[in-house]
Design an enzyme around this catalytic site. Structure first.
Site, PDB file in Angstrom:
ATOM      1  N   ASP A 198     -25.137  80.043  18.199  1.00 12.62           N
ATOM      2  CA  ASP A 198     -24.560  78.871  17.550  1.00 12.62           C
ATOM      3  C   ASP A 198     -25.051  77.597  18.219  1.00 12.62           C
ATOM      4  O   ASP A 198     -25.441  76.636  17.552  1.00 12.62           O
ATOM      5  CB  ASP A 198     -23.031  78.948  17.587  1.00 12.62           C
ATOM      6  CG  ASP A 198     -22.398  78.040  16.544  1.00 12.62           C
ATOM      7  OD1 ASP A 198     -22.559  78.314  15.344  1.00 12.62           O
ATOM      8  OD2 ASP A 198     -21.759  77.050  16.931  1.00 12.62           O
TER       9      ASP A 198
ATOM     10  N   HIS B 145     -22.574  76.012  13.477  1.00 10.00           N
ATOM     11  CA  HIS B 145     -23.555  76.396  12.464  1.00 10.00           C
ATOM     12  C   HIS B 145     -22.885  77.182  11.338  1.00 10.00           C
ATOM     13  O   HIS B 145     -22.849  78.421  11.361  1.00 10.00           O
ATOM     14  CB  HIS B 145     -24.647  77.221  13.144  1.00 10.00           C
ATOM     15  CG  HIS B 145     -25.930  77.262  12.387  1.00 10.00           C
ATOM     16  ND1 HIS B 145     -26.711  76.147  12.170  1.00 10.00           N
ATOM     17  CD2 HIS B 145     -26.590  78.295  11.783  1.00 10.00           C
ATOM     18  CE1 HIS B 145     -27.790  76.482  11.486  1.00 10.00           C
ATOM     19  NE2 HIS B 145     -27.733  77.784  11.240  1.00 10.00           N
TER      20      HIS B 145
ATOM     21  N   SER C 283     -28.933  76.160   6.768  1.00 12.08           N
ATOM     22  CA  SER C 283     -29.703  76.649   7.901  1.00 12.08           C
ATOM     23  C   SER C 283     -31.178  76.759   7.527  1.00 12.08           C
ATOM     24  O   SER C 283     -31.789  75.752   7.152  1.00 12.08           O
ATOM     25  CB  SER C 283     -29.118  77.993   8.372  1.00 12.08           C
ATOM     26  OG  SER C 283     -29.696  78.427   9.579  1.00 12.08           O
TER      27      SER C 283
END
Length: 329
Positions: A274, A308, A174
């Site tokens: 998400d 994610h 991320s």
């Protein structure tokens, strides 16, 4: 391979080539006394440590670059204490609203069991974006300087590492995936391999339907969670030179001769965060891959179902690729 003509099967679409501290220690860790600070190295002073676990060693530092005391977990190979060997190093960067223990929680110990690799997992702030911010209202948050100018030299001075280009990789999830891409390009001679697991790859691109969406998100999240209203890139006007210096798609030639590994999800969960996160990841990684392909720079990429999160199977594939690329222990 034309990505538009080959839909994902088995969850992988791949193209290669030019085409709090006690928790951080894990089982059995009890913090040692920090009554006396250790000598400073490269601007760092160790204020707390635990080396009782055979593999996971913990350190906390005082540094003028960060207004609080950031920590790092250093995961050692199984045979580090008996082999006498020198090892390559992976710098592994956590995501937003995470910290230096996050990859321990995700499973980094079993994932690396038996692998000849040191893994360094530092704090990067809840929304530090692996950057020195344009503005801060809470004191220094110079994560980039801390990692590049202080932590890497400290690790090389205190562990048996290959302190060279072919001895280091950087990876992340991320926000940390963006940090890995940024560091690998901006500090070309530091890392021979770069990996981004669900990390955005373009700051100015059309992310989640917003032009420059990643810069906006970096500014908003850092203002709310990191900088007390300050921002990474400046607001209401961006520091354009800083954005360009950090933007993977504007640094494409800096990835030449590196191993590149990218992962993005194609079907986020139907929650706002998400969908927001992985939609931006998918759009910006596709943009970045287009630039790499047109430049003839080899890269490996995977588009897989889901949203994610870190995918252990691809993370293990990545670890094996990192070890194959770097100098052998």
């Amino acid at each position: 391979m034309n990505e538009q003509q080959h839909p994902t099967r088995r969850g992988i679409l791949k193209a290669v080539g030019g085409a709090s501290a006690a928790l951080a220690l894990g089982a059995g860790g009890v913090l040692t006394s920090a009554s006396s600070a250790h000598a400073a190295d490269d601007g760092l002073t160790v204020v707390d440590r635990n080396e009782s676990d055979p593999r996971m060693w913990y350190y906390r530092f005082a540094t003028k670059e960060i207004a609080w005391q950031p920590a790092v977990n250093v995961l050692l190979p199984d045979d580090y204490h008996t082999s006498g060997r020198t090892y390559p190093v992976l710098y592994l960067l956590h995501g937003g609203l995470e910290d230096f223990i996050s990859f321990d929680v995700k499973g980094i110990r079993p994932w690396t069991a038996g692998k000849p690799l040191i893994v360094v997992m530092p704090d990067g702030g809840p929304a530090g974006w692996y950057s020195n911010p344009v503005s801060t209202n809470v004191g220094p948050r110079n994560w980039e300087t801390f990692h590049i100018n202080q932590l890497i030299p400290w690790i090389d001075a205190h562990f048996r590492t290959y302190a060279e280009y072919d001895g280091r990789a950087v990876s992340g999830f991320s926000m940390g995936g963006f940090g890995a891409l940024k560091y690998a390009a901006k500090y070309w001679g530091h890392f021979a391999s770069v990996s981004s697991h669900s990390g955005p790859a373009s700051l100015r691109g059309n992310a989640a339907g917003i032009a420059g969406g990643v810069v906006h998100w970096a500014n908003l999240s850092s203002a709310a969670k990191e900088l007390g209203g300050g921002t990474v890139y400046g607001a209401p006007f961006w520091d354009q030179a800083r954005v360009s210096a950090d933007n993977p798609v504007e640094r494409v030639e800096s990835y030449r001769n590196k191993r590149i590994f990218l992962v993005s999800g194609t079907s986020p969960e139907p929650t706002f965060w998400d969908r927001f996160n992985e939609t931006a990841v998918l759009e910006t990684q596709r943009e970045f891959r287009g630039f790499l392909g047109r430049a003839g720079i080899p890269h490996e990429w995977h588009e897989v179902p889901g949203g994610h999160f870190v995918r252990p199977d691809l993370f293990n594939d990545d670890l094996n690729g990192i070890i194959d690329r770097l100098r052998k222990a």
